[in-house]
Design a protein around this motif. Sequence first.
Motif, PDB file in Angstrom:
ATOM      1  N   ALA A 125      30.626  46.400   3.160  1.00  0.00           N
ATOM      2  CA  ALA A 125      30.537  47.621   3.963  1.00  0.00           C
ATOM      3  C   ALA A 125      29.894  47.351   5.317  1.00  0.00           C
ATOM      4  O   ALA A 125      30.183  48.048   6.302  1.00  0.00           O
ATOM      5  N   GLY A 126      29.050  46.329   5.381  1.00  0.00           N
ATOM      6  CA  GLY A 126      28.400  45.985   6.635  1.00  0.00           C
ATOM      7  C   GLY A 126      29.281  45.209   7.594  1.00  0.00           C
ATOM      8  O   GLY A 126      28.873  44.917   8.716  1.00  0.00           O
ATOM      9  N   GLY A 127      30.482  44.857   7.144  1.00  0.00           N
ATOM     10  CA  GLY A 127      31.429  44.208   8.044  1.00  0.00           C
ATOM     11  C   GLY A 127      31.676  42.739   7.788  1.00  0.00           C
ATOM     12  O   GLY A 127      32.353  42.071   8.574  1.00  0.00           O
ATOM     13  N   LEU A 128      31.172  42.192   6.669  1.00  0.00           N
ATOM     14  CA  LEU A 128      31.413  40.797   6.345  1.00  0.00           C
ATOM     15  C   LEU A 128      32.607  40.646   5.405  1.00  0.00           C
ATOM     16  O   LEU A 128      32.841  41.498   4.552  1.00  0.00           O
ATOM     17  N   GLN A 129      33.357  39.578   5.593  1.00  0.00           N
ATOM     18  CA  GLN A 129      34.411  39.238   4.644  1.00  0.00           C
ATOM     19  C   GLN A 129      33.737  38.456   3.510  1.00  0.00           C
ATOM     20  O   GLN A 129      33.182  37.386   3.727  1.00  0.00           O
ATOM     21  N   VAL A 130      33.777  39.014   2.315  1.00  0.00           N
ATOM     22  CA  VAL A 130      33.026  38.458   1.192  1.00  0.00           C
ATOM     23  C   VAL A 130      33.924  37.543   0.364  1.00  0.00           C
ATOM     24  O   VAL A 130      35.009  37.931  -0.068  1.00  0.00           O
ATOM     25  N   TRP A 131      33.438  36.315   0.124  1.00  0.00           N
ATOM     26  CA  TRP A 131      34.167  35.352  -0.700  1.00  0.00           C
ATOM     27  C   TRP A 131      33.380  35.061  -1.971  1.00  0.00           C
ATOM     28  O   TRP A 131      32.270  34.540  -1.917  1.00  0.00           O
ATOM     29  N   LEU A 132      33.968  35.413  -3.092  1.00  0.00           N
ATOM     30  CA  LEU A 132      33.380  35.151  -4.404  1.00  0.00           C
ATOM     31  C   LEU A 132      33.916  33.829  -4.938  1.00  0.00           C
ATOM     32  O   LEU A 132      35.044  33.435  -4.636  1.00  0.00           O
ATOM     33  N   GLN A 133      33.111  33.163  -5.771  1.00  0.00           N
ATOM     34  CA  GLN A 133      33.581  31.981  -6.470  1.00  0.00           C
ATOM     35  C   GLN A 133      33.348  32.191  -7.967  1.00  0.00           C
ATOM     36  O   GLN A 133      32.227  32.471  -8.385  1.00  0.00           O
ATOM     37  N   THR A 134      34.411  32.063  -8.729  1.00  0.00           N
ATOM     38  CA  THR A 134      34.349  32.298 -10.172  1.00  0.00           C
ATOM     39  C   THR A 134      34.724  31.033 -10.924  1.00  0.00           C
ATOM     40  O   THR A 134      35.480  30.199 -10.418  1.00  0.00           O
ATOM     41  N   ASP A 135      34.172  30.891 -12.131  1.00  0.00           N
ATOM     42  CA  ASP A 135      34.589  29.779 -12.989  1.00  0.00           C
ATOM     43  C   ASP A 135      35.473  30.270 -14.134  1.00  0.00           C
ATOM     44  O   ASP A 135      35.769  29.533 -15.055  1.00  0.00           O
ATOM     45  N   GLY A 136      35.882  31.544 -14.053  1.00  0.00           N
ATOM     46  CA  GLY A 136      36.803  32.091 -15.046  1.00  0.00           C
ATOM     47  C   GLY A 136      36.164  33.057 -16.020  1.00  0.00           C
ATOM     48  O   GLY A 136      36.861  33.822 -16.693  1.00  0.00           O
ATOM     49  N   ARG A 137      34.829  33.050 -16.108  1.00  0.00           N
ATOM     50  CA  ARG A 137      34.145  33.975 -17.004  1.00  0.00           C
ATOM     51  C   ARG A 137      33.921  35.316 -16.307  1.00  0.00           C
ATOM     52  O   ARG A 137      34.015  35.443 -15.109  1.00  0.00           O
ATOM     53  N   LYS A 138      33.630  36.338 -17.098  1.00  0.00           N
ATOM     54  CA  LYS A 138      33.343  37.691 -16.614  1.00  0.00           C
ATOM     55  C   LYS A 138      34.461  38.263 -15.732  1.00  0.00           C
ATOM     56  O   LYS A 138      34.215  38.775 -14.636  1.00  0.00           O
ATOM     57  N   PRO A 139      35.716  38.202 -16.195  1.00  0.00           N
ATOM     58  CA  PRO A 139      36.813  38.754 -15.383  1.00  0.00           C
ATOM     59  C   PRO A 139      36.703  40.263 -15.182  1.00  0.00           C
ATOM     60  O   PRO A 139      37.208  40.779 -14.176  1.00  0.00           O
ATOM     61  N   ASP A 140      36.061  40.987 -16.108  1.00  0.00           N
ATOM     62  CA  ASP A 140      35.924  42.435 -15.923  1.00  0.00           C
ATOM     63  C   ASP A 140      35.033  42.744 -14.718  1.00  0.00           C
ATOM     64  O   ASP A 140      35.313  43.675 -13.952  1.00  0.00           O
ATOM     65  N   LEU A 141      33.969  41.972 -14.534  1.00  0.00           N
ATOM     66  CA  LEU A 141      33.125  42.148 -13.353  1.00  0.00           C
ATOM     67  C   LEU A 141      33.906  41.771 -12.098  1.00  0.00           C
ATOM     68  O   LEU A 141      33.845  42.481 -11.078  1.00  0.00           O
ATOM     69  N   LEU A 142      34.649  40.685 -12.153  1.00  0.00           N
ATOM     70  CA  LEU A 142      35.456  40.271 -11.005  1.00  0.00           C
ATOM     71  C   LEU A 142      36.457  41.356 -10.625  1.00  0.00           C
ATOM     72  O   LEU A 142      36.634  41.665  -9.439  1.00  0.00           O
ATOM     73  N   LYS A 147      37.936  45.410  -6.185  1.00  0.00           N
ATOM     74  CA  LYS A 147      38.344  46.736  -5.718  1.00  0.00           C
ATOM     75  C   LYS A 147      37.614  47.134  -4.441  1.00  0.00           C
ATOM     76  O   LYS A 147      37.959  48.115  -3.790  1.00  0.00           O
ATOM     77  N   ILE A 148      36.577  46.378  -4.091  1.00  0.00           N
ATOM     78  CA  ILE A 148      35.831  46.621  -2.861  1.00  0.00           C
ATOM     79  C   ILE A 148      36.622  46.027  -1.698  1.00  0.00           C
ATOM     80  O   ILE A 148      37.153  44.916  -1.791  1.00  0.00           O
ATOM     81  N   LYS A 149      36.692  46.736  -0.614  1.00  0.00           N
ATOM     82  CA  LYS A 149      37.482  46.305   0.540  1.00  0.00           C
ATOM     83  C   LYS A 149      36.970  44.976   1.095  1.00  0.00           C
ATOM     84  O   LYS A 149      35.777  44.778   1.237  1.00  0.00           O
ATOM     85  N   ASP A 150      37.928  44.102   1.438  1.00  0.00           N
ATOM     86  CA  ASP A 150      37.666  42.818   2.081  1.00  0.00           C
ATOM     87  C   ASP A 150      36.833  41.874   1.218  1.00  0.00           C
ATOM     88  O   ASP A 150      35.955  41.164   1.711  1.00  0.00           O
ATOM     89  N   VAL A 151      37.142  41.843  -0.073  1.00  0.00           N
ATOM     90  CA  VAL A 151      36.529  40.889  -0.993  1.00  0.00           C
ATOM     91  C   VAL A 151      37.618  39.922  -1.462  1.00  0.00           C
ATOM     92  O   VAL A 151      38.697  40.341  -1.874  1.00  0.00           O
ATOM     93  N   HIS A 152      37.328  38.641  -1.408  1.00  0.00           N
ATOM     94  CA  HIS A 152      38.269  37.596  -1.748  1.00  0.00           C
ATOM     95  C   HIS A 152      37.649  36.706  -2.831  1.00  0.00           C
ATOM     96  O   HIS A 152      36.452  36.773  -3.083  1.00  0.00           O
ATOM     97  N   VAL A 153      38.480  35.830  -3.412  1.00  0.00           N
ATOM     98  CA  VAL A 153      37.956  35.043  -4.536  1.00  0.00           C
ATOM     99  C   VAL A 153      38.618  33.676  -4.615  1.00  0.00           C
ATOM    100  O   VAL A 153      39.812  33.521  -4.307  1.00  0.00           O
TER     101      VAL A 153
END
Length: 273
Positions: A125-142, A147-153
Amino acid sequence: MGITLYTAPDCIRCKIVKAFLAERGIAYDTIDFKADAQEFNTFYRTNRKAIYRNPEGVEFPLFSDGEVIKQGSGEIIAYLLSGHTLEACVTRSDMLHGKIAGLYPSQCPAGQEDNFAILVDRLAAGGLQVWLQTDGRKPDLLEKLLKIKDVHVVCNLVGGPEASTKIFGGAPSKEELAKTIALVQATPDGAVRFLAMPLPAGDGWDWPKREDAAAAAKLVAEACGQPTMPYSITAVTADMVWDMRGLEPLPEQNLLMYRSASRQHLFKADIVK
């Protein structure tokens, strides 16, 4: 002792932290590293070991409450939300210029999912493009976070289940990995990759072996059932947040070996630098 925020002019990350502090009604003092250069320099010299510099200099903001120093909007907001609890899944970012990383939802401690979501929401919301890194666990949280705007993975595979457990503290089930891959594929710029990073070897560390790359690719292929899906191969470098464990940079021939091993299961596996 109260909170002091060390900031830079026109710093988007500083504005995000200031907005969060205001939202929570938390009082703080501000020291601008240019306008208050003498005060900032004194703080910097005293705490140099706790402050890191990226390729363009010191990352702002810096946070101090008299006991703890935190740096960067991700680490600061995580600390304000839950003290030290999120430190396992929120680290410094190795991205600049409007992007932020260092966020690992798979490693989010149980019971902290809502705080993690608040963190990602405020950064985006503050204007940053957010990049998440996942190892495959917790897909429900991912799924919730995407669903948040401008979030990538990016989904990182480091080998088979044993290697994943050694590095990330756990390994995804086939079902978890399948859902994660589907979410990554549905996300703009999302990527599934073999991340060559040091693995425990005897009393020390070493780069992955051919069989580690093959095991990672096999997990992906079996989970998604798409042997032609795009799949990247890259390696940890000294400018990343990951620890190289004192090893020399990965030889080019190792990447070629990993690509060959991966293509046994994922035909389009290729090297990305």
